[in-house]
Design a protein around this motif. Structure first.
Motif, PDB file in Angstrom:
ATOM      1  N   ILE A   1     -47.241 -39.993 -13.762  1.00  0.00           N
ATOM      2  CA  ILE A   1     -45.812 -39.927 -13.487  1.00  0.00           C
ATOM      3  C   ILE A   1     -45.269 -38.524 -13.668  1.00  0.00           C
ATOM      4  O   ILE A   1     -44.271 -38.140 -13.070  1.00  0.00           O
ATOM      5  CB  ILE A   1     -45.048 -40.922 -14.412  1.00  0.00           C
ATOM      6  CG1 ILE A   1     -43.600 -41.092 -13.945  1.00  0.00           C
ATOM      7  CG2 ILE A   1     -45.087 -40.447 -15.867  1.00  0.00           C
ATOM      8  CD1 ILE A   1     -43.454 -41.819 -12.651  1.00  0.00           C
ATOM      9  N   ALA A   2     -45.942 -37.699 -14.552  1.00  0.00           N
ATOM     10  CA  ALA A   2     -45.485 -36.335 -14.809  1.00  0.00           C
ATOM     11  C   ALA A   2     -45.493 -35.503 -13.533  1.00  0.00           C
ATOM     12  O   ALA A   2     -44.708 -34.577 -13.381  1.00  0.00           O
ATOM     13  CB  ALA A   2     -46.356 -35.671 -15.873  1.00  0.00           C
ATOM     14  N   THR A   3     -46.404 -35.854 -12.605  1.00  0.00           N
ATOM     15  CA  THR A   3     -46.468 -35.112 -11.343  1.00  0.00           C
ATOM     16  C   THR A   3     -45.155 -35.242 -10.575  1.00  0.00           C
ATOM     17  O   THR A   3     -44.665 -34.292  -9.964  1.00  0.00           O
ATOM     18  CB  THR A   3     -47.630 -35.635 -10.473  1.00  0.00           C
ATOM     19  OG1 THR A   3     -48.830 -35.569 -11.234  1.00  0.00           O
ATOM     20  CG2 THR A   3     -47.774 -34.829  -9.198  1.00  0.00           C
ATOM     21  N   LEU A   4     -44.586 -36.447 -10.621  1.00  0.00           N
ATOM     22  CA  LEU A   4     -43.319 -36.677  -9.917  1.00  0.00           C
ATOM     23  C   LEU A   4     -42.150 -35.965 -10.593  1.00  0.00           C
ATOM     24  O   LEU A   4     -41.133 -35.689  -9.968  1.00  0.00           O
ATOM     25  CB  LEU A   4     -43.038 -38.183  -9.838  1.00  0.00           C
ATOM     26  CG  LEU A   4     -44.056 -39.022  -9.067  1.00  0.00           C
ATOM     27  CD1 LEU A   4     -43.698 -40.507  -9.161  1.00  0.00           C
ATOM     28  CD2 LEU A   4     -44.102 -38.575  -7.600  1.00  0.00           C
ATOM     29  N   LEU A   5     -42.309 -35.703 -11.912  1.00  0.00           N
ATOM     30  CA  LEU A   5     -41.231 -35.047 -12.656  1.00  0.00           C
ATOM     31  C   LEU A   5     -41.481 -33.556 -12.856  1.00  0.00           C
ATOM     32  O   LEU A   5     -40.742 -32.895 -13.576  1.00  0.00           O
ATOM     33  CB  LEU A   5     -41.063 -35.721 -14.027  1.00  0.00           C
ATOM     34  CG  LEU A   5     -40.647 -37.199 -14.009  1.00  0.00           C
ATOM     35  CD1 LEU A   5     -40.662 -37.742 -15.431  1.00  0.00           C
ATOM     36  CD2 LEU A   5     -39.274 -37.365 -13.374  1.00  0.00           C
ATOM     37  N   SER A   6     -42.525 -33.021 -12.224  1.00  0.00           N
ATOM     38  CA  SER A   6     -42.851 -31.612 -12.412  1.00  0.00           C
ATOM     39  C   SER A   6     -41.773 -30.715 -11.804  1.00  0.00           C
ATOM     40  O   SER A   6     -40.995 -31.135 -10.945  1.00  0.00           O
ATOM     41  CB  SER A   6     -44.198 -31.288 -11.767  1.00  0.00           C
ATOM     42  OG  SER A   6     -44.086 -31.382 -10.358  1.00  0.00           O
ATOM     43  N   THR A   7     -41.762 -29.457 -12.242  1.00  0.00           N
ATOM     44  CA  THR A   7     -40.776 -28.486 -11.753  1.00  0.00           C
ATOM     45  C   THR A   7     -40.879 -28.316 -10.237  1.00  0.00           C
ATOM     46  O   THR A   7     -39.873 -28.280  -9.530  1.00  0.00           O
ATOM     47  CB  THR A   7     -40.996 -27.121 -12.431  1.00  0.00           C
ATOM     48  OG1 THR A   7     -40.930 -27.293 -13.829  1.00  0.00           O
ATOM     49  CG2 THR A   7     -39.953 -26.120 -11.978  1.00  0.00           C
TER      50      THR A   7
ATOM     51  N   ILE B   1     -39.405 -31.495  -8.546  1.00  0.00           N
ATOM     52  CA  ILE B   1     -37.946 -31.569  -8.705  1.00  0.00           C
ATOM     53  C   ILE B   1     -37.261 -30.491  -7.869  1.00  0.00           C
ATOM     54  O   ILE B   1     -36.299 -30.757  -7.136  1.00  0.00           O
ATOM     55  CB  ILE B   1     -37.560 -31.409 -10.195  1.00  0.00           C
ATOM     56  CG1 ILE B   1     -38.045 -32.621 -11.004  1.00  0.00           C
ATOM     57  CG2 ILE B   1     -36.053 -31.246 -10.351  1.00  0.00           C
ATOM     58  CD1 ILE B   1     -37.877 -32.462 -12.506  1.00  0.00           C
ATOM     59  N   SER B   2     -37.764 -29.247  -7.948  1.00  0.00           N
ATOM     60  CA  SER B   2     -37.167 -28.132  -7.202  1.00  0.00           C
ATOM     61  C   SER B   2     -37.213 -28.387  -5.700  1.00  0.00           C
ATOM     62  O   SER B   2     -36.249 -28.128  -4.981  1.00  0.00           O
ATOM     63  CB  SER B   2     -37.895 -26.824  -7.526  1.00  0.00           C
ATOM     64  OG  SER B   2     -37.784 -26.530  -8.892  1.00  0.00           O
TER      65      SER B   2
ATOM     66  N   ILE C   1     -34.403 -29.493  -0.783  1.00  0.00           N
ATOM     67  CA  ILE C   1     -34.329 -30.174   0.526  1.00  0.00           C
ATOM     68  C   ILE C   1     -32.977 -30.866   0.692  1.00  0.00           C
ATOM     69  O   ILE C   1     -32.316 -30.738   1.727  1.00  0.00           O
ATOM     70  CB  ILE C   1     -35.488 -31.189   0.675  1.00  0.00           C
ATOM     71  CG1 ILE C   1     -36.821 -30.438   0.799  1.00  0.00           C
ATOM     72  CG2 ILE C   1     -35.267 -32.092   1.892  1.00  0.00           C
ATOM     73  CD1 ILE C   1     -38.042 -31.330   0.660  1.00  0.00           C
ATOM     74  N   ILE C   2     -32.557 -31.585  -0.351  1.00  0.00           N
ATOM     75  CA  ILE C   2     -31.251 -32.266  -0.283  1.00  0.00           C
ATOM     76  C   ILE C   2     -30.140 -31.230  -0.127  1.00  0.00           C
ATOM     77  O   ILE C   2     -29.207 -31.398   0.676  1.00  0.00           O
ATOM     78  CB  ILE C   2     -31.013 -33.114  -1.553  1.00  0.00           C
ATOM     79  CG1 ILE C   2     -32.049 -34.241  -1.637  1.00  0.00           C
ATOM     80  CG2 ILE C   2     -29.602 -33.699  -1.546  1.00  0.00           C
ATOM     81  CD1 ILE C   2     -32.019 -35.008  -2.952  1.00  0.00           C
TER      82      ILE C   2
ATOM     83  N   MET D   1     -27.047 -27.649  -5.613  1.00  0.00           N
ATOM     84  CA  MET D   1     -28.445 -28.092  -5.612  1.00  0.00           C
ATOM     85  C   MET D   1     -29.387 -26.936  -5.271  1.00  0.00           C
ATOM     86  O   MET D   1     -30.446 -26.790  -5.891  1.00  0.00           O
ATOM     87  CB  MET D   1     -28.620 -29.250  -4.638  1.00  0.00           C
ATOM     88  CG  MET D   1     -27.699 -30.427  -4.961  1.00  0.00           C
ATOM     89  SD  MET D   1     -28.049 -31.921  -4.024  1.00  0.00           S
ATOM     90  CE  MET D   1     -29.325 -32.649  -5.034  1.00  0.00           C
ATOM     91  N   LEU D   2     -28.995 -26.102  -4.321  1.00  0.00           N
ATOM     92  CA  LEU D   2     -29.824 -24.938  -3.991  1.00  0.00           C
ATOM     93  C   LEU D   2     -29.872 -23.967  -5.163  1.00  0.00           C
ATOM     94  O   LEU D   2     -30.930 -23.404  -5.480  1.00  0.00           O
ATOM     95  CB  LEU D   2     -29.267 -24.226  -2.750  1.00  0.00           C
ATOM     96  CG  LEU D   2     -29.485 -24.939  -1.413  1.00  0.00           C
ATOM     97  CD1 LEU D   2     -28.690 -24.250  -0.313  1.00  0.00           C
ATOM     98  CD2 LEU D   2     -30.974 -24.947  -1.056  1.00  0.00           C
ATOM     99  N   GLY D   3     -28.723 -23.782  -5.816  1.00  0.00           N
ATOM    100  CA  GLY D   3     -28.677 -22.907  -6.988  1.00  0.00           C
ATOM    101  C   GLY D   3     -29.589 -23.406  -8.084  1.00  0.00           C
ATOM    102  O   GLY D   3     -30.313 -22.629  -8.721  1.00  0.00           O
ATOM    103  N   PHE D   4     -29.580 -24.735  -8.316  1.00  0.00           N
ATOM    104  CA  PHE D   4     -30.440 -25.329  -9.344  1.00  0.00           C
ATOM    105  C   PHE D   4     -31.910 -25.108  -8.996  1.00  0.00           C
ATOM    106  O   PHE D   4     -32.725 -24.751  -9.864  1.00  0.00           O
ATOM    107  CB  PHE D   4     -30.141 -26.822  -9.468  1.00  0.00           C
ATOM    108  CG  PHE D   4     -31.025 -27.546 -10.440  1.00  0.00           C
ATOM    109  CD1 PHE D   4     -30.769 -27.490 -11.803  1.00  0.00           C
ATOM    110  CD2 PHE D   4     -32.132 -28.272 -10.004  1.00  0.00           C
ATOM    111  CE1 PHE D   4     -31.594 -28.148 -12.712  1.00  0.00           C
ATOM    112  CE2 PHE D   4     -32.954 -28.931 -10.897  1.00  0.00           C
ATOM    113  CZ  PHE D   4     -32.680 -28.870 -12.259  1.00  0.00           C
ATOM    114  N   ALA D   5     -32.268 -25.325  -7.732  1.00  0.00           N
ATOM    115  CA  ALA D   5     -33.666 -25.162  -7.314  1.00  0.00           C
ATOM    116  C   ALA D   5     -34.121 -23.711  -7.483  1.00  0.00           C
ATOM    117  O   ALA D   5     -35.226 -23.448  -7.986  1.00  0.00           O
ATOM    118  CB  ALA D   5     -33.816 -25.593  -5.854  1.00  0.00           C
ATOM    119  N   ILE D   6     -33.262 -22.763  -7.096  1.00  0.00           N
ATOM    120  CA  ILE D   6     -33.610 -21.336  -7.224  1.00  0.00           C
ATOM    121  C   ILE D   6     -33.741 -20.957  -8.695  1.00  0.00           C
ATOM    122  O   ILE D   6     -34.635 -20.205  -9.091  1.00  0.00           O
ATOM    123  CB  ILE D   6     -32.545 -20.464  -6.528  1.00  0.00           C
ATOM    124  CG1 ILE D   6     -32.574 -20.715  -5.013  1.00  0.00           C
ATOM    125  CG2 ILE D   6     -32.769 -18.986  -6.812  1.00  0.00           C
ATOM    126  CD1 ILE D   6     -31.398 -20.114  -4.265  1.00  0.00           C
TER     127      ILE D   6
END
Length: 644
Positions: free
Chosen positions: A114-120, A123-124, A129-130, A150-155
């Motif tokens: 499950i950690a793979t789905l929650l990895s940085t 998530i990024s 994409i959203i 959302m883009l700011g968070f990903a960056i």
């Protein structure tokens, strides 16, 4: 070469982190709109509410500096008091620690399950994409702002990963490990924390770098603690910069931010290192990770607020002691103190207090015009700063008086009280506009000085006469308003009409100067700008005079008054007009006469200059002859001695 690559990767990670944080914070502020600002200055009646609101708002916009800069603006504009701001700033210091916990998400291991789905990376990618879909494929600005968040968070997350990846190889480097051990020295660690945060201008970014370094396993509690103490002080730099140009209360508010972290550092630094000297804490060499760094930062900031919260009044007194008020500031504040909320239940008293505050506004507007006019004769940079400061004060008067008068008008008023409130509400705008025109005139004076614009002697003479006339007109209007003197109010309109007629005459004269090549076109633009300001000042003085008349006779309207009074009282009106005209008379421009006069003046200057040059040459020759004579005499004396 490898070390250069690592440094570049770290810097690129920091750049991505700062850009992502800025993009996310700006998007959050736009989504919240003005509601955050309204909440801040409306719901801070007690220090505890201020702390809670400061914490929540800063957690939302992810920047204690942004919150505090906002608060500095509120205090500077008079919407919030310094005492209210202290609680908000304390809360902002807690709220900014939330970012450290958000950054912990970037260190989730993606090894399996499950950690793979929650990895940085996951998530990024999902958030980015959203965000890009909302940004590019929707039309509503609300969705665009959410996309920015959302883009700011990903960056931001990618920036953290870049920093962590860059420093990862350094954990095996002895030189790097030895460098980090230097931070165990409290003074060195605090200085480093201050320096890094002052440069980055973000406490969150500094904590993010500390979290990234902690992944090397070389950051211990002994190193992390002093750096955390210094980070808060360094974060005060952008806040202090934002206070440049604000009034004393704005500067005090910015100083509160610095004092909060400075006092926190002194208190908890002294207590902790004093206790460590006695008990020798075993956890000093404990290895820190991203979570423990975030926890340390949060606990330290919460303990600082708990320690200082009971002393809000003392902190307020301290900043007032550091940034002292001048006599002028005290006088200004006295006017605002007149507008007491408790007087609203007693309309007669509230209106009386409003009148006194209005007098203060009027005198400031009049003084500002006088200062601006003096700059036309002799430009002074200090006077420009004085005019700008006074203009900001007049804006504050307009806001405070306007709000107070509206609240008074909601009470049960008799006809006389209603008439007075209407008069006050009408005139505060005119007083504020007088301040605007004073600032315009000051800027024109600056332009004349900076561009070395040489107005003709006749143009300068006309400006001087007009300035004196306008100042008297303003004085008459202000006195009529302050004393509610109807007879004096009737004198305002003839003076205003003469000023308008004088503007027309000066425009005509200037056209003739342009035709006679006495002035140039560029000078004409400046001259016309001045005349437009004089004309608008006359219009506002006319409004003030009419407001006084209307207060006594509610049935009179401005347009009717200007025509009816002049028609019914033609003799008195013309007498007042002529009296003003005699004082401030300007002749119709005679181009040839003025040109000859100015030419004669120029010739006289040339003759005087030639005469002076001739005299200087004569004096120089006389000195040379005298020197030669002395030289010959000395030579004779020398020769005589040799012969003997």
């Amino acid at each position: 070469m490898e070390s250069i690559t690592i440094v570049l990767k770290i810097l690129s990670g920091v750049a991505l982190f700062l850009f992502g944080m800025s993009l996310m914070g700006d998007g959050l502020q736009r989504v919240a709109g003005k509601s955050l600002e309204r909440t801040l200055y409306k719901l801070t009646s007690t220090p505890l509410k201020g702390v809670l609101l400061g914490t929540i708002v800063t957690a939302v916009i992810q920047s204690s500096s942004a919150t505090t800069v906002m608060v500095v603006g509120f205090v500077n504009s008079g919407m919030m008091k310094v005492a209210q701001a202290i609680g908000v700033i304390m809360g902002a210091n807690i709220g900014t620690s939330i970012t450290g916990w958000v950054l912990c998400l970037s260190y989730i291991d993606s090894s399996s399950g499950i950690a793979t789905l929650l990895s940085t990376a996951t998530i990024s990618a999902v958030v980015a994409i959203i965000g890009i879909v909302l940004k590019k494929f929707t039309k509503r600005s609300m969705y665009h702002n959410v996309g920015d968040i959302m883009l700011g968070f990903a960056i931001l997350m990618i920036g953290m990963q870049t920093m962590s990846g860059a420093v990862a190889p350094l954990k095996e480097n002895p030189a790097f490990v030895n460098l980090l051990t230097m931070f165990k020295n409290p003074i060195v660690g605090i200085v480093v924390g201050i320096a890094i945060t002052a440069v980055l201008q973000s406490a969150s970014a500094s904590i993010g770098i500390l979290q990234a370094l902690s992944m090397t396993g070389a950051i211990t509690f002994a190193s992390a603690y002093p750096i955390t103490l210094g980070i808060g002080i360094g974060a005060a730099v952008p806040v202090l910069l934002s206070a440049i140009g604000t009034n004393n209360n704005g500067k005090r508010t910015a100083l509160v931010y610095l004092l909060n972290d400075l006092l926190g550092m002194i208190i908890w630094g002294s207590i902790f290192y004093g206790a460590n000297a006695i008990f020798k804490f075993g956890f000093m060499n404990m290895t820190m990770g991203p979570v423990s760094v975030a926890l340390l930062n949060t606990i330290y900031r919460m303990l600082t607020v708990l320690a200082l919260f009971p002393f809000v009044k003392k902190i307020e007194k301290m900043v007032f002691g550091i940034v002292k008020d001048t006599e002028e500031d005290i006088a200004e504040q006295a006017d605002f103190n007149l507008l007491e909320e408790r007087f609203l239940d007693y309309p007669e008293l509230a209106i009386s207090q409003t009148g006194k505050a209005m007098d203060g506004m009027a005198n400031n507007a009049k003084e500002n015009l006088e200062t601006a006019f003096s700059m036309l004769a002799s430009y002074d940079l200090d006077l420009l700063a004085k005019v700008e400061k006074k203009e900001q004060l007049l804006d504050k008067y307009e806001d405070k008086l306007g709000e107070y008068i509206m609240r008074v008008s909601r009470q049960s008023l008799n006809s006389s009280e209603a008439s007075k409130t209407a008069k006050y509400l009408h005139v505060i705008t005119d007083y504020e506009r007088l301040g605007d025109h004073a600032l315009n005139i000051a800027y024109i004076a600056r332009q004349i000085d900076e561009e070395k614009i040489d107005l003709s002697q006749s143009a300068r003479s006309e400006i001087r006469i007009m300035s004196e006339a306008v100042q008297e007109m303003v004085s008459v209007a202000v006195e009529a308003f302050e004393t509610s003197d109807i007879d004096l109010a009737h004198k305002v309109e003839p003076a205003c009409e003469y000023i308008r007629d004088l503007c027309d005459k000066m425009k005509t004269n200037h056209v003739r100067r342009l035709q006679g090549d006495i002035c140039v076109t560029d000078n004409g633009l400046i001259f016309n700008d001045l005349l437009n300001n004089f004309d608008r000042i006359a219009a506002h003085c006319s409004n003030i005079g009419i407001a006084v008349v209307e207060a006594e006779d509610a049935e009179i309207e401005a347009h009717d008054y200007k025509h009816e009074y002049k028609k019914k009282n033609a003799e008195v009106y013309m007498s007042d007009y002529e009296e003003f005209a005699k004082k401030y008379h300007i002749d119709i421009f005679d181009g040839e006469k003025i040109k000859k006069k100015e030419s004669d003046s120029a010739d006289k200057k040339k003759k005087d200059s030639a005469k002076k040059d001739k005299k200087d040459k004569k004096d120089k020759k006389h000195k040379k002859d005298k020197k030669d004579k002395k030289t010959k005499k000395d030579k004779k004396t020398t020769d005589k001695k040799i012969e003997e």
